[in-house]
Motif scaffolding. Structure first.
Motif, mmCIF file in Angstrom:
data_model
loop_
_atom_site.group_PDB
_atom_site.id
_atom_site.type_symbol
_atom_site.label_atom_id
_atom_site.label_comp_id
_atom_site.label_asym_id
_atom_site.label_seq_id
_atom_site.Cartn_x
_atom_site.Cartn_y
_atom_site.Cartn_z
ATOM 1 N N PHE A 115 0.802 -1.229 0.000
ATOM 2 C CA PHE A 115 0.000 0.000 0.000
ATOM 3 C C PHE A 115 0.838 1.284 0.000
ATOM 4 C CE2 PHE A 115 -4.101 -2.017 1.960
ATOM 5 C CZ PHE A 115 -4.204 -2.823 0.848
ATOM 6 N N HIS A 116 2.073 1.227 0.496
ATOM 7 C CA HIS A 116 2.893 2.450 0.479
ATOM 8 C C HIS A 116 3.341 2.815 -0.937
ATOM 9 C CE1 HIS A 116 5.434 -1.012 1.771
ATOM 10 N NE2 HIS A 116 6.144 -0.629 0.731
ATOM 11 N N TYR A 121 -4.468 6.998 -1.264
ATOM 12 C CA TYR A 121 -4.873 6.060 -0.201
ATOM 13 C C TYR A 121 -6.402 6.037 -0.034
ATOM 14 C CZ TYR A 121 -4.941 3.879 4.454
ATOM 15 O OH TYR A 121 -5.172 3.053 5.537
ATOM 16 N N THR A 142 1.978 -2.371 5.934
ATOM 17 C CA THR A 142 2.554 -1.331 5.086
ATOM 18 C C THR A 142 3.726 -0.727 5.844
ATOM 19 O OG1 THR A 142 2.009 0.640 3.780
ATOM 20 C CG2 THR A 142 0.961 0.466 5.932
ATOM 21 N N TYR A 189 4.845 6.353 -0.553
ATOM 22 C CA TYR A 189 3.987 7.456 -0.129
ATOM 23 C C TYR A 189 3.835 7.452 1.385
ATOM 24 C CZ TYR A 189 3.276 8.071 -5.023
ATOM 25 O OH TYR A 189 3.517 8.294 -6.363
ATOM 26 N N ARG A 191 2.006 8.694 4.775
ATOM 27 C CA ARG A 191 0.806 9.282 5.381
ATOM 28 C C ARG A 191 0.890 9.050 6.885
ATOM 29 N NH1 ARG A 191 -0.880 6.795 0.234
ATOM 30 N NH2 ARG A 191 -0.384 4.629 0.485
ATOM 31 N N MET A 196 -4.043 7.012 8.085
ATOM 32 C CA MET A 196 -4.150 5.588 7.767
ATOM 33 C C MET A 196 -5.399 4.977 8.419
ATOM 34 S SD MET A 196 -0.735 3.349 8.048
ATOM 35 C CE MET A 196 0.401 3.998 6.851
ATOM 36 N N THR A 199 -9.017 7.063 7.599
ATOM 37 C CA THR A 199 -9.535 6.806 6.240
ATOM 38 C C THR A 199 -10.302 5.484 6.226
ATOM 39 O OG1 THR A 199 -7.670 8.017 5.317
ATOM 40 C CG2 THR A 199 -8.882 6.603 3.793
#
Ligand SMILES: C[S@@+](CC[C@H](N)C(=O)[O-])C[C@H]1O[C@@H](n2cnc3c(N)ncnc32)[C@H](O)[C@@H]1O
Length: 247
Positions: A115-116, A121, A142, A189, A191, A196, A199
């Motif tokens: 996911f990174h 996201y 992640t 990416y 965040r 995380m 969301t």
């Protein structure tokens, strides 16, 4: 722009060697936590998003799933997985998880350390929610925001002793981080932990478990002092298990 670094041949060759190392972070730290948090998948359909070489799928097969779908953006990865996983219950597909479509939502979605690499996201979490049945489980790992925050190319500080501190800067700047890994420039990416988790909550998930990866009995037994020290100073990964809530 979607990154596909695993189809860069030099990177692919170094990555597969690393991923096949039994002492890797994946094998010693990340996989055991994913295995521990895996829900019951007996006779259920499972999606592995960013399945890579199919290593986790090999484990999932021992839990008697009905079907497993492995999707990855890299041709190289899917080719490797096809050559190493031979089971009628498994289907592989090359593609971007953000645009993946299915007629039949999954009972469980797993994803290890992919996911990174995904820039949007919010879109990702919305998509995963759409791909799950009600009460379906999303289990993913992640890179940890504490690790991805810094913009420094040399994040370790060896002050009075080696690996004494890991730099923490730019935590609230949620954007791409260009890093050198396996001899190539790789974009991940960053965040925040709040982003995380919130969301997920804002898009219909109920959080069941959050694990910061630190040393475990296994890592203390298997790793040399330097590797243990690095993991003591900051968590490399985070694993989150969430359930799709009822509408
Ligand atoms: C670090 S590897 C992990 C592979 C595998 N999950 C494992 O743990 O062995 C990350 C994988 O995510 C894949 N990936 C990155 N972005 C993706 C995307 N948008 N859609 C599907 N796969 C993606 C990469 O191609 C790569 O195979």
């Amino acid at each position: 722009m979607v990154q596909n670094i695993y189809d860069n041949e030099a990177f692919y060759s170094k990555y597969t060697a690393l991923r096949n190392n039994e002492l890797s972070y994946n094998e010693i730290l990340e996989m055991p936590i994913m295995q521990e948090l895996l829900p019951d998948i007996n006779n259920k359909s499972v999606l592995d998003a960013g399945c890579g070489m199919g290593k986790f799928i090999q484990y999932l097969l021992s839990k008697n799933p009905k079907t497993i779908t492995g999707i990855d953006i890299s041709n190289n990865m899917i080719e490797y997985a096809k050559q190493h996983v031979d089971d009628d219950r498994v289907t592989f597909e090359v593609g971007d998880i953000l645009t993946y479509q299915t007629n039949e939502p999954f009972k469980c979605i797993v994803s290890s350390l992919a996911f990174h690499y995904v820039e949007d996201y919010v879109e990702l979490i919305k998509k995963l929610n759409e791909l799950l049945v009600e009460d379906g489980i999303l289990l993913f790992s992640t890179e940890h925001p504490i690790q991805t925050a810094t913009k420094s190319k040399n994040p370790w500080i060896h002050d009075q002793s080696p690996y004494q501190h890991y730099k923490m800067d730019h935590y609230f700047e949620e954007s791409a981080r260009e890093t050198e890994w396996l001899g190539e420039s790789v974009i991940r990416y960053h965040r925040t932990i709040g982003t995380m988790i919130n969301t997920l909550i804002e898009n219909g998930f109920v959080i069941e478990k959050v694990v910061d990866h630190g040393n475990t009995e296994l890592s203390m037994e298997m790793w040399d002092e330097e590797t243990r020290l690095k993991v003591n100073q900051k968590p490399p990964f985070i694993t989150i298990r969430a359930r799709k809530g009822r509408i």
